[in-house]
Design an enzyme around this catalytic site. Sequence first.
Site, PDB file in Angstrom:
ATOM      1  N   CYS A  59      -3.495 111.534  22.958  1.00 47.07           N
ATOM      2  CA  CYS A  59      -2.345 112.066  22.232  1.00 47.07           C
ATOM      3  C   CYS A  59      -2.786 113.394  21.640  1.00 47.07           C
ATOM      4  O   CYS A  59      -3.931 113.813  21.830  1.00 47.07           O
ATOM      5  CB  CYS A  59      -1.819 111.105  21.170  1.00 47.07           C
ATOM      6  SG  CYS A  59      -2.961 110.720  19.847  1.00 47.07           S
ATOM      7  N   CYS A 135       1.705 110.170  23.854  1.00 47.44           N
ATOM      8  CA  CYS A 135       2.660 111.025  23.149  1.00 47.44           C
ATOM      9  C   CYS A 135       3.186 112.070  24.129  1.00 47.44           C
ATOM     10  O   CYS A 135       2.499 112.462  25.071  1.00 47.44           O
ATOM     11  CB  CYS A 135       2.041 111.669  21.914  1.00 47.44           C
ATOM     12  SG  CYS A 135       0.947 113.052  22.215  1.00 47.44           S
ATOM     13  N   CYS A 143      -4.181 119.269  31.251  1.00 48.23           N
ATOM     14  CA  CYS A 143      -5.356 118.466  30.916  1.00 48.23           C
ATOM     15  C   CYS A 143      -6.615 119.055  31.549  1.00 48.23           C
ATOM     16  O   CYS A 143      -6.548 119.765  32.545  1.00 48.23           O
ATOM     17  CB  CYS A 143      -5.190 117.031  31.416  1.00 48.23           C
ATOM     18  SG  CYS A 143      -3.893 116.102  30.566  1.00 48.23           S
TER      19      CYS A 143
END
Length: 222
Positions: A59, A135, A143
């Site tokens: 998250c 989230c 990422c």
Amino acid sequence: DVCGPIRDNEPADFVFDRSMLSGPSRALQADHRQNQATDPCIIMRDATADKPFNVLFLCTGNSARSILAEAILNKVGLGKFQAFSAGSQPKGQVHPEARKLLQSLGYDTSGFRSKSWNEFAKPGAPALDFVFTVCDNAAGEACPLWPGQPMTAHWGIPDPAAATGSAAEISLAFKDAYRMLSQRIGVFAALPLRSLDRMSLQAKLKDIGRLERATVPVKEPG
């Protein structure tokens, strides 16, 4: 990765002596990794006590939802899964309400900390089998390149740290987050991973993220 790639400290199953690891065999190893990561018919490796499936929960702040998820999976998946958590913009500390809730449910919270997801993209980081965002913000961010070519899914739930109101209302928001995560993680931990091909497993992971709010109550200490 989820299909059991050759890890850095493991020999390839088709390599019979170390001399073969130089030259053309390195290309064969790369092909082997890629095929395992993309072939929808590949079935997952077995998880063992010394090599459980590595799961990373993400998250933004790594202070509440991902911490709760890490705690839950390490409890319900003991021996089969090793859970971790991280954030794209870590707060630097676990939310007091998250720690308080986990302690009230009997968890040892001494090892939890808020940390950057970059820790899991460094050399020597655990080879990940699964990465789950909990989230919406983290799900939309770029990422890092994870070691292990993990399977991914989005299991977004409301942020309890954003709750306002009385102390009781804020506490309830954290309990609701725990319920939802506990439901989804319970379903995940019960999946017959060894009998599912990659395509089927990916579909089930996405379905878990669509589960409605859990109705199983959080057990308060007696």
